[in-house]
Structure formats: structure tokens, C-alpha cells
Design a protein around this motif. Structure first.
Motif, PDB file in Angstrom:
ATOM      1  N   ILE A 285       0.818  -1.211   0.000  1.00 53.65           N
ATOM      2  CA  ILE A 285       0.000   0.000   0.000  1.00 53.65           C
ATOM      3  C   ILE A 285       0.856   1.267   0.000  1.00 53.65           C
ATOM      4  CG2 ILE A 285      -1.632   1.368   1.377  1.00 53.65           C
ATOM      5  CD1 ILE A 285      -2.823  -1.282   2.383  1.00 53.65           C
ATOM      6  N   LYS A 286       1.919   1.279   0.784  1.00 54.63           N
ATOM      7  CA  LYS A 286       2.691   2.507   1.029  1.00 54.63           C
ATOM      8  C   LYS A 286       3.145   3.249  -0.229  1.00 54.63           C
ATOM      9  CE  LYS A 286       4.626   1.724   5.648  1.00 54.63           C
ATOM     10  NZ  LYS A 286       5.885   1.428   6.380  1.00 54.63           N
ATOM     11  N   PRO A 287       3.648   2.580  -1.274  1.00 52.51           N
ATOM     12  CA  PRO A 287       4.096   3.327  -2.456  1.00 52.51           C
ATOM     13  C   PRO A 287       2.991   4.131  -3.150  1.00 52.51           C
ATOM     14  CG  PRO A 287       5.007   1.105  -2.474  1.00 52.51           C
ATOM     15  CD  PRO A 287       3.994   1.152  -1.383  1.00 52.51           C
ATOM     16  N   HIS A 288       1.752   3.807  -2.864  1.00 49.10           N
ATOM     17  CA  HIS A 288       0.628   4.542  -3.465  1.00 49.10           C
ATOM     18  C   HIS A 288       0.293   5.801  -2.677  1.00 49.10           C
ATOM     19  CE1 HIS A 288      -0.528   1.289  -6.260  1.00 49.10           C
ATOM     20  NE2 HIS A 288      -0.153   0.478  -5.292  1.00 49.10           N
ATOM     21  N   LEU A 289       0.870   5.955  -1.480  1.00 49.47           N
ATOM     22  CA  LEU A 289       0.473   7.031  -0.573  1.00 49.47           C
ATOM     23  C   LEU A 289       1.527   8.124  -0.478  1.00 49.47           C
ATOM     24  CD1 LEU A 289      -0.823   4.845   2.414  1.00 49.47           C
ATOM     25  CD2 LEU A 289      -2.095   5.603   0.390  1.00 49.47           C
ATOM     26  N   LYS A 290       1.054   9.319  -0.060  1.00 46.21           N
ATOM     27  CA  LYS A 290       1.936  10.434   0.258  1.00 46.21           C
ATOM     28  C   LYS A 290       1.589  10.913   1.667  1.00 46.21           C
ATOM     29  CE  LYS A 290       2.080  12.005  -4.543  1.00 46.21           C
ATOM     30  NZ  LYS A 290       1.691  13.080  -5.487  1.00 46.21           N
ATOM     31  N   PRO A 291       2.604  11.355   2.421  1.00 46.78           N
ATOM     32  CA  PRO A 291       2.345  11.795   3.804  1.00 46.78           C
ATOM     33  C   PRO A 291       1.322  12.927   3.907  1.00 46.78           C
ATOM     34  CG  PRO A 291       4.686  11.491   3.439  1.00 46.78           C
ATOM     35  CD  PRO A 291       4.030  11.362   2.092  1.00 46.78           C
ATOM     36  N   SER A 292       1.212  13.737   2.851  1.00 46.88           N
ATOM     37  CA  SER A 292       0.294  14.885   2.883  1.00 46.88           C
ATOM     38  C   SER A 292      -1.162  14.491   2.653  1.00 46.88           C
ATOM     39  CB  SER A 292       0.699  15.902   1.815  1.00 46.88           C
ATOM     40  OG  SER A 292       0.652  15.301   0.516  1.00 46.88           O
ATOM     41  N   GLN A 293      -1.408  13.264   2.254  1.00 49.14           N
ATOM     42  CA  GLN A 293      -2.766  12.851   1.913  1.00 49.14           C
ATOM     43  C   GLN A 293      -3.595  12.515   3.152  1.00 49.14           C
ATOM     44  OE1 GLN A 293      -1.564   9.660  -0.723  1.00 49.14           O
ATOM     45  NE2 GLN A 293      -2.336  10.764  -2.515  1.00 49.14           N
ATOM     46  N   ARG A 294      -4.885  12.764   3.041  1.00 54.32           N
ATOM     47  CA  ARG A 294      -5.832  12.336   4.076  1.00 54.32           C
ATOM     48  C   ARG A 294      -6.422  11.016   3.623  1.00 54.32           C
ATOM     49  NH1 ARG A 294      -8.054  13.832   8.586  1.00 54.32           N
ATOM     50  NH2 ARG A 294     -10.286  13.772   9.017  1.00 54.32           N
ATOM     51  N   ILE A 295      -6.306  10.005   4.485  1.00 56.82           N
ATOM     52  CA  ILE A 295      -6.604   8.624   4.091  1.00 56.82           C
ATOM     53  C   ILE A 295      -7.742   8.075   4.953  1.00 56.82           C
ATOM     54  CG2 ILE A 295      -5.645   6.285   3.903  1.00 56.82           C
ATOM     55  CD1 ILE A 295      -2.831   7.790   3.810  1.00 56.82           C
ATOM     56  N   LEU A 296      -8.656   7.371   4.306  1.00 56.80           N
ATOM     57  CA  LEU A 296      -9.722   6.673   5.025  1.00 56.80           C
ATOM     58  C   LEU A 296      -9.486   5.180   4.938  1.00 56.80           C
ATOM     59  CD1 LEU A 296     -12.524   6.649   6.442  1.00 56.80           C
ATOM     60  CD2 LEU A 296     -13.536   6.406   4.156  1.00 56.80           C
ATOM     61  N   ASP A 297      -9.407   4.520   6.094  1.00 59.49           N
ATOM     62  CA  ASP A 297      -9.392   3.058   6.145  1.00 59.49           C
ATOM     63  C   ASP A 297     -10.840   2.623   6.357  1.00 59.49           C
ATOM     64  OD1 ASP A 297      -8.942   0.383   6.442  1.00 59.49           O
ATOM     65  OD2 ASP A 297      -7.622   0.543   8.180  1.00 59.49           O
ATOM     66  N   ALA A 298     -11.504   2.269   5.261  1.00 60.33           N
ATOM     67  CA  ALA A 298     -12.931   1.953   5.285  1.00 60.33           C
ATOM     68  C   ALA A 298     -13.122   0.478   5.629  1.00 60.33           C
ATOM     69  CB  ALA A 298     -13.554   2.271   3.920  1.00 60.33           C
ATOM     70  N   GLY A 299     -13.830   0.218   6.726  1.00 56.87           N
ATOM     71  CA  GLY A 299     -13.922  -1.151   7.224  1.00 56.87           C
ATOM     72  C   GLY A 299     -12.638  -1.520   7.932  1.00 56.87           C
ATOM     73  N   CYS A 300     -12.193  -0.650   8.844  1.00 57.40           N
ATOM     74  CA  CYS A 300     -10.860  -0.777   9.442  1.00 57.40           C
ATOM     75  C   CYS A 300     -10.750  -1.935  10.421  1.00 57.40           C
ATOM     76  CB  CYS A 300     -10.462   0.519  10.135  1.00 57.40           C
ATOM     77  SG  CYS A 300     -11.487   0.946  11.575  1.00 57.40           S
ATOM     78  N   GLY A 301     -11.888  -2.476  10.898  1.00 57.66           N
ATOM     79  CA  GLY A 301     -11.825  -3.596  11.827  1.00 57.66           C
ATOM     80  C   GLY A 301     -11.023  -3.265  13.070  1.00 57.66           C
ATOM     81  N   SER A 302     -10.154  -4.175  13.456  1.00 56.87           N
ATOM     82  CA  SER A 302      -9.357  -4.006  14.680  1.00 56.87           C
ATOM     83  C   SER A 302      -8.116  -3.144  14.468  1.00 56.87           C
ATOM     84  CB  SER A 302      -8.947  -5.371  15.230  1.00 56.87           C
ATOM     85  OG  SER A 302      -8.174  -6.077  14.269  1.00 56.87           O
ATOM     86  N   GLY A 303      -7.931  -2.623  13.254  1.00 54.81           N
ATOM     87  CA  GLY A 303      -6.857  -1.665  13.009  1.00 54.81           C
ATOM     88  C   GLY A 303      -5.576  -2.244  12.453  1.00 54.81           C
ATOM     89  N   VAL A 304      -5.634  -3.426  11.853  1.00 50.49           N
ATOM     90  CA  VAL A 304      -4.396  -4.075  11.392  1.00 50.49           C
ATOM     91  C   VAL A 304      -3.734  -3.323  10.237  1.00 50.49           C
ATOM     92  CG1 VAL A 304      -5.037  -6.374  12.208  1.00 50.49           C
ATOM     93  CG2 VAL A 304      -5.712  -5.664   9.898  1.00 50.49           C
TER      94      VAL A 304
END
Length: 214
Positions: A23-42
Motif C-alpha cells: 500500500i505505502k508506495p501509493h500514498l503520500k504523507p500529505s494525503q488524508r486517508i480513510l481506512d474503510a472497514g478498518c476492523g481491529s486496526g491491522v
């Protein structure tokens, strides 16, 4: 024991690092991210620990309590909300994550995808995994049982696109349904909403990995 308690114990030995690193290479630190269906947070906890701005939502209060505890223990900010992904979100995001087969828990996903698209900022995207259709044949008559460290019996049955898991822990029995649609179903729904879809392979060979961008 609740199903949520049992589920959290069952996934304790799963190594989520390959998914996080994918996942990480798709992200930038400046982005606001939603973990949809995050469950227990893994997924949420490691990404938050890595410095990303992640909000978690889930429909299950008990699972959110596990995520909250994990964030507290790591001295991380808590941004968790109980929410049904079929209803509008009150915030917008640059990236929406749907991992650990979240979409497979919905019987039809058009309403979910419509809702998530509306929650995307300009140039935002959805990143997700979902089971390959072949997974149904693997699980058609699946059974497993363990007595240590957790006592349970797990059976799976398939009817059409519906995959029903039955888990028994001593005298308690739980039933969980998932829906495994062909890859073109997800592609067609997302493209009909005006999203550009790219499907790739990822760390779990049982799954497709998909990026849908505005």
C-alpha cells in the motif's frame, strides 16, 4: 466469547506487513486517508505509526474498540468512527482503502462505491483488494478445526456467488457471509461511476488488487 473476540484471536498470527508495504508506495504523507472497514486496526495502526493521516471507520462497535485500544497502546492519535459505508460520509479524503476483503461482505457494491466516490477529493482514488472468482472453488467444501491455542471448527459452503462461513467455538456458532463476484463486475460498476480502473496482482495470490481513480 463474542465473534469479534474470536476473530481477533484468529488473525493474531497473520503477517500484515506485505500488505502494508504494498500500500505505502501509493500514498503520500500529505494525503488524508480513510481506512474503510478498518476492523481491529491491522492496516490503520501501522500506517498511522508510519506518519500517515488515517481515519478509520467500521460498522462494528466492538471491532472499533480493538482498534482504539491498539492506537492508545501505541500512543497514536485516534480518529475512529462507527459508520455504515452504504451511507454518506461527513468528511472527504484523498485516498480510500478497502482491504482485507471488505467489499466481499457486501451483496452488491454500487451503493458503497457511489458513497465512496462522493467522499473523494479531486484526483483522489480508491485502493482495495477482493477475492478472485477461483476462490469459490477452493472454499466450496472447506473445513478446518483446531483445539490449541484456540478451540474452533470452521466450515465454508458456496451457493452461487455467496460464500457462507460457519465458525463454532465450543457451544457458540457464528455465520458470516461473503460475496465473490467476477472481476469485471467491480470494474464495470466503478467505470460506470466515472472512475478509471487498474487491476494488478499483490501480496495475496487469492485476491485481485484494484485502484480506481477520479
Amino acid at each position: 466469547m463474542s465473534f469479534q473476540d474470536l476473530y481477533v484471536q484468529l488473525i493474531e498470527d497473520i503477517d500484515y506487513d506485505p500488505i502494508i508495504e504494498w500500500i505505502k508506495p501509493h500514498l503520500k504523507p500529505s494525503q488524508r486517508i480513510l481506512d474503510a472497514g478498518c476492523g481491529s486496526g491491522v492496516i490503520l495502526v501501522p500506517l498511522t505509526k508510519a506518519g500517515y493521516d488515517v481515519v478509520g471507520v467500521d460498522i462494528d462497535t466492538k471491532m472499533l474498540s480493538y482498534a482504539q485500544q491498539a492506537l492508545f497502546e501505541a500512543a497514536l492519535p485516534v480518529q475512529l468512527y462507527e459508520h455504515d459505508l452504504r451511507t454518506p460520509l461527513s468528511q472527504t479524503f484523498d485516498v480510500i482503502l478497502l482491504f482485507n476483503d471488505v467489499v466481499n461482505y457486501f451483496k452488491g457494491v454500487k451503493t458503497v462505491f457511489k458513497t465512496l466516490k462522493k467522499a473523494l477529493n479531486p484526483n483522489g482514488f480508491i485502493l482495495m483488494d477482493f477475492y478472485k472468482e477461483d476462490y469459490l472453488s477452493v472454499m466450496y467444501w472447506y473445513e478446518e478445526a483446531e483445539t490449541s491455542p484456540i478451540h474452533y471448527r470452521w466450515t465454508s459452503r458456496v451457493k452461487g456467488v455467496c460464500l457462507t462461513h460457519t465458525i463454532t467455538n465450543y457451544k457458540d456458532t457464528y455465520e458470516v457471509k461473503q460475496y465473490v463476484y467476477p472481476v469485471d463486475y467491480y470494474r464495470t460498476v466503478l467505470e460506470s461511476l466515472g472512475l478509471t480502473v487498474v487491476i494488478t496482482e499483490g501480496p495475496d495470490e487469492r485476491k485481485h488488487y484494484l485502484k480506481a481513480s477520479l
